[in-house]
Design a protein around this motif. Structure first.
Motif, short mmCIF file in Angstrom:
data_model
loop_
_atom_site.label_atom_id
_atom_site.label_comp_id
_atom_site.label_asym_id
_atom_site.label_seq_id
_atom_site.Cartn_x
_atom_site.Cartn_y
_atom_site.Cartn_z
N ALA A 83 24.89 12.49 67.77
CA ALA A 83 24.69 12.05 66.38
C ALA A 83 24.49 13.27 65.47
N GLY A 84 23.74 14.26 65.97
CA GLY A 84 23.52 15.47 65.17
C GLY A 84 24.81 16.22 64.91
N ASP A 85 25.66 16.33 65.94
CA ASP A 85 26.95 17.02 65.76
C ASP A 85 27.83 16.27 64.75
N LEU A 86 27.83 14.94 64.83
CA LEU A 86 28.64 14.16 63.89
C LEU A 86 28.14 14.36 62.46
N LEU A 87 26.81 14.40 62.31
CA LEU A 87 26.25 14.62 60.96
C LEU A 87 26.54 16.02 60.46
N ARG A 88 26.45 17.02 61.37
CA ARG A 88 26.75 18.42 60.96
C ARG A 88 28.22 18.54 60.55
N LYS A 89 29.09 17.84 61.26
CA LYS A 89 30.53 17.89 60.90
C LYS A 89 30.73 17.29 59.51
N GLU A 90 30.07 16.18 59.27
CA GLU A 90 30.16 15.53 57.95
C GLU A 90 29.59 16.45 56.86
N MET A 91 28.49 17.12 57.21
CA MET A 91 27.82 18.04 56.28
C MET A 91 28.73 19.22 55.92
N ASN A 92 29.57 19.62 56.87
CA ASN A 92 30.45 20.77 56.63
C ASN A 92 31.84 20.34 56.14
N SER A 93 32.00 19.06 55.85
CA SER A 93 33.28 18.57 55.33
C SER A 93 33.17 18.48 53.80
N ASN A 94 34.17 17.89 53.17
CA ASN A 94 34.05 17.70 51.71
C ASN A 94 33.54 16.30 51.37
N SER A 95 32.84 15.70 52.33
CA SER A 95 32.26 14.37 52.11
C SER A 95 31.31 14.40 50.90
N GLU A 96 31.30 13.29 50.17
CA GLU A 96 30.39 13.21 49.01
C GLU A 96 28.93 13.20 49.48
N GLU A 97 28.72 12.98 50.77
CA GLU A 97 27.35 12.90 51.29
C GLU A 97 26.84 14.22 51.87
N ARG A 98 27.67 15.27 51.83
CA ARG A 98 27.32 16.49 52.56
C ARG A 98 26.02 17.13 52.09
N THR A 99 25.81 17.18 50.77
CA THR A 99 24.60 17.85 50.27
C THR A 99 23.35 17.07 50.65
N THR A 100 23.44 15.77 50.56
CA THR A 100 22.28 14.95 50.92
C THR A 100 21.97 15.09 52.40
N ILE A 101 23.01 15.09 53.24
CA ILE A 101 22.79 15.25 54.69
C ILE A 101 22.14 16.61 54.95
N LEU A 102 22.66 17.65 54.31
CA LEU A 102 22.11 19.00 54.50
C LEU A 102 20.62 19.03 54.14
N ASN A 103 20.29 18.44 52.99
CA ASN A 103 18.89 18.46 52.54
C ASN A 103 17.98 17.72 53.52
N ILE A 104 18.46 16.60 54.03
CA ILE A 104 17.64 15.81 54.97
C ILE A 104 17.46 16.58 56.27
N ILE A 105 18.54 17.16 56.78
CA ILE A 105 18.44 17.91 58.06
C ILE A 105 17.55 19.13 57.89
N GLN A 106 17.71 19.84 56.79
CA GLN A 106 16.87 21.02 56.56
C GLN A 106 15.39 20.65 56.46
N ASP A 107 15.15 19.43 55.99
CA ASP A 107 13.77 18.99 55.82
C ASP A 107 13.23 18.31 57.08
N GLY A 108 14.04 18.28 58.13
CA GLY A 108 13.58 17.71 59.41
C GLY A 108 13.46 16.20 59.41
N LYS A 109 14.07 15.56 58.41
CA LYS A 109 13.95 14.10 58.31
C LYS A 109 15.16 13.40 58.94
N ILE A 110 15.26 12.11 58.75
CA ILE A 110 16.31 11.32 59.40
C ILE A 110 17.26 10.76 58.34
N VAL A 111 18.53 10.96 58.57
CA VAL A 111 19.58 10.48 57.66
C VAL A 111 19.60 8.94 57.73
#
Ligand code: ATP
Ligand SMILES: Nc1ccn([C@H]2C[C@H](O)[C@@H](COP(=O)(O)O)O2)c(=O)n1
Ligand code: MG
Length: 238
Positions: A83-111
């Protein structure tokens, strides 16, 4: 035999795409349960027809889930979905959700679960496999319920890699893979999230008799021998 756990809600069959903005309705990044799914999917029914063998792989940050999943996949022919790899892939894509995913992961929270379950489901749908290791999921009761509601399946087995906090911290800080969450501040937050949100999920599967607790301290090959015994056991027929 797989048990179908719920009837999919009618809104699962519309064709809208997801976004974290929509996902924000009824869900939060800390994993509070909410039953009203905020988005629609229309591919869950074909997954349920496949009735795949699903193993959830749980444990704290750095407990060795990914390392052991690679060995399990190689030995027992599972497809490994992190699940983490899938989220990181999405975070590194041009998905409209990438910034939000990055912020949540950096903050140690759950998407929000709507996002993660959609990514897992897409990966399962695009695979020919009928045996999946789902690594790092469900991390919260919200994750667990969303998976059941959307996919309508339960795991056959759940592995829990049990590791002391000090060991997990050391492993994460030595990992050296450039992950944005491999730093002491985020790891402390992830450990807290694991304790408050993930342990209840582990407890849930323990009560259901599906949990296989593995002592995650020691050499990776020795740890794998405990895992091998789980999949070799007659009650976990792959
Ligand atoms: N048994 C072990 N002993 C020592 N180091 C280990 C062991 N298993 C894994 N490691 C190392 O510890 C680090 C974390 O392992 P891994 O990435 O498998 O953990 P994880 O549970 O997937 O963590 P995360 O939840 O953060 O993704 C890696 O650098 C890995 O090589
Ligand atoms: N079910 C999940 C799995 C992962 N995440 C996010 C938050 C985690 O800290 C991060 C890294 O996951 P890992 O590679 O350690 O499994 O990804 C999540 O929000 N929900
Ligand atoms: Mg991992």
């Amino acid at each position: 035999m797989w048990k179908r756990v719920s009837t999919l809600s009618p809104f699962l069959f519309s064709s809208k795409s997801t976004s974290l903005a929509r996902a924000g309705h009824g869900w939060n990044a800390c994993g509070s349960p909410a039953m009203d799914l905020p988005f629609s999917v229309n591919y869950a029914s074909s997954l349920r027809d496949k009735t795949p063998f699903i193993t959830f792989v749980l444990g704290g940050p750095g407990s060795g889930k990914g390392t052991q999943c690679e060995k399990i996949a190689e030995t027992f022919g599972f497809t490994h979905l992190s699940a983490g790899d899938l989220l990181r892939k999405e975070m590194n894509s041009n998905s409209e959700e990438r910034t939000t995913i990055l912020n949540i992961i950096q903050d140690g929270k759950i998407v929000p679960s709507a996002v993660t379950v959609k990514l897992i489901m897409k990966a399962m749908e695009s695979s020919d496999s009928d045996k999946f290791l789902i690594d790092g999921f469900p991390r919260t009761e919200e994750n667990r319920i969303a998976f059941e509601q959307i996919i309508g399946l339960e795991p056959k087995a759940v592995l829990f890699f049990d590791c002391p906090e000090e060991e997990m911290v050391q492993r994460v800080l030595n990992r050296n893979q450039g992950r944005v969450d491999d730093n002491i501040d985020t790891v402390k937050k992830r450990l807290k999230v694991f304790e408050t949100l993930s342990l209840p999920v582990i407890d849930y599967y323990s009560k259901k008799g599906k949990l296989h607790k593995i002592n995650a301290v020691g050499d990776a090959d020795e740890i794998f021998e405990q895992v091998r015994a789980v999949f070799d056991a007659p009650e976990v027929t792959i």
